[in-house]
Scaffold this motif. Structure first.
Motif, PDB file in Angstrom:
ATOM      1  N   PRO A 272      59.434  -9.424  16.703  1.00 18.93           N
ATOM      2  CA  PRO A 272      60.104 -10.106  15.804  1.00 18.93           C
ATOM      3  C   PRO A 272      61.502  -9.986  15.762  1.00 18.93           C
ATOM      4  O   PRO A 272      62.087  -8.941  16.008  1.00 18.93           O
ATOM      5  N   GLU A 273      62.191 -11.095  15.632  1.00 14.66           N
ATOM      6  CA  GLU A 273      63.784 -11.125  15.828  1.00 14.66           C
ATOM      7  C   GLU A 273      64.644 -11.350  14.303  1.00 14.66           C
ATOM      8  O   GLU A 273      63.657 -11.513  13.441  1.00 14.66           O
ATOM      9  N   PRO A 274      65.704 -10.505  14.270  1.00 11.93           N
ATOM     10  CA  PRO A 274      66.226 -10.205  12.785  1.00 11.93           C
ATOM     11  C   PRO A 274      66.719 -11.522  12.140  1.00 11.93           C
ATOM     12  O   PRO A 274      67.155 -11.331  10.968  1.00 11.93           O
ATOM     13  N   TYR A 275      67.101 -12.610  12.700  1.00 17.63           N
ATOM     14  CA  TYR A 275      67.734 -13.675  12.313  1.00 17.63           C
ATOM     15  C   TYR A 275      66.665 -14.610  11.436  1.00 17.63           C
ATOM     16  O   TYR A 275      67.036 -15.103  10.311  1.00 17.63           O
TER      17      TYR A 275
ATOM     18  N   LYS B  43      54.290  -9.673  14.812  1.00 14.51           N
ATOM     19  CA  LYS B  43      54.410  -8.799  13.820  1.00 14.51           C
ATOM     20  C   LYS B  43      53.252  -8.060  13.528  1.00 14.51           C
ATOM     21  O   LYS B  43      52.216  -8.837  13.453  1.00 14.51           O
ATOM     22  N   PHE B  44      53.204  -7.021  12.900  1.00 12.88           N
ATOM     23  CA  PHE B  44      51.922  -6.141  12.203  1.00 12.88           C
ATOM     24  C   PHE B  44      51.864  -6.873  10.921  1.00 12.88           C
ATOM     25  O   PHE B  44      52.904  -7.143  10.281  1.00 12.88           O
TER      26      PHE B  44
ATOM     27  N   ARG C 283      63.522  -6.550   8.629  1.00 11.50           N
ATOM     28  CA  ARG C 283      64.871  -6.611   7.938  1.00 11.50           C
ATOM     29  C   ARG C 283      65.743  -7.634   8.432  1.00 11.50           C
ATOM     30  O   ARG C 283      66.028  -7.747   9.696  1.00 11.50           O
ATOM     31  N   LYS C 284      66.053  -8.698   7.575  1.00  9.37           N
ATOM     32  CA  LYS C 284      66.884  -9.927   8.032  1.00  9.37           C
ATOM     33  C   LYS C 284      68.325  -9.616   8.093  1.00  9.37           C
ATOM     34  O   LYS C 284      68.858  -9.046   7.314  1.00  9.37           O
ATOM     35  N   LYS C 285      68.985 -10.115   9.179  1.00  5.81           N
ATOM     36  CA  LYS C 285      70.258 -10.097   9.210  1.00  5.81           C
ATOM     37  C   LYS C 285      71.038 -11.423   8.630  1.00  5.81           C
ATOM     38  O   LYS C 285      70.364 -12.315   8.822  1.00  5.81           O
ATOM     39  N   ALA C 286      72.253 -11.330   8.236  1.00  2.00           N
ATOM     40  CA  ALA C 286      73.049 -12.544   7.793  1.00  2.00           C
ATOM     41  C   ALA C 286      73.523 -12.959   9.362  1.00  2.00           C
ATOM     42  O   ALA C 286      73.794 -12.639  10.197  1.00  2.00           O
TER      43      ALA C 286
END
Length: 181
Positions: free
Chosen positions: A158-161, A167-168, A174-177
């Motif tokens: 899973p990428e953060p954006y 994903k499990f 955790r999402k990034k801005a």
């Protein structure tokens, strides 16, 4: 400091444990598992309760004591109840299907990923309209289920954006801005 190795393990109904030359074999309704005990850890079975003892207080023996207690506990729990891992495919066009023990994943690459699974692992894919596809892995071997689930997740983490990827179920990304204009 943790004292996992000292806590006793109670045997559930229908689980059989045998020790032969430092090899612990656990047999239950879901299957059979075995584990070799090393570094002097001794095994004792009395009245359906298993206790493990270490020969000394050295760091190596303490570590092995907790490790083997946890491994034997996981084996007993596995042959009695089994273990299940669920993975969720988040992303447009991400699909999963299975034909017996062959898992076919469409994860946005130019080709599908085809993965042959061990016969001990039961696989089920669930695809409902409007929901993300889910892959359910179940087996009596905790280590094998975790290893296969990690392998499937490694194809597209899973990428953060946007949170796209494998994903499990229940995992929080955790999402990034993004870029600020």
């Amino acid at each position: 400091m943790s004292r996992i190795g000292k806590s006793p393990i109670t045997l559930p109904q229908g689980v059989e444990v045998k020790v032969n030359d430092n090899v612990v074999t656990v047999k239950g309704k879901l299957g059979e598992l075995s584990q070799k005990l090393t570094s002097g850890i001794t095994f004792k079975l009395e009245d359906g309760v298993i206790t493990l003892t270490r020969p000394s207080e050295s760091k190596e023996h303490k570590a092995a004591h907790g490790l083997y207690r946890a491994l034997i506990n996981n084996m007993i729990e596995g042959v009695a109840k089994g273990f299940t891992k669920e993975l969720e495919l988040v992303g447009v066009g991400y699909r999963a299907s299975n034909q017996g023990q062959v898992l076919d994943l469409a994860l946005g690459f130019s080709h599908n990923i085809v993965l042959e699974l061990a016969p001990e692992v039961k696989i089920e894919t669930v695809s409902e309209k409007g929901k993300n596809p889910i892959i359910k892995l179940s087996s009596h071997d905790k280590q094998l289920v975790g290893q296969i689930a990690a392998k499937i997740r490694s194809f597209r983490k899973p990428e953060p954006y946007k949170g796209k990827g494998v994903k499990f179920v229940g995992e929080v990304i955790r999402k990034k801005a993004g870029k600020s204009a």
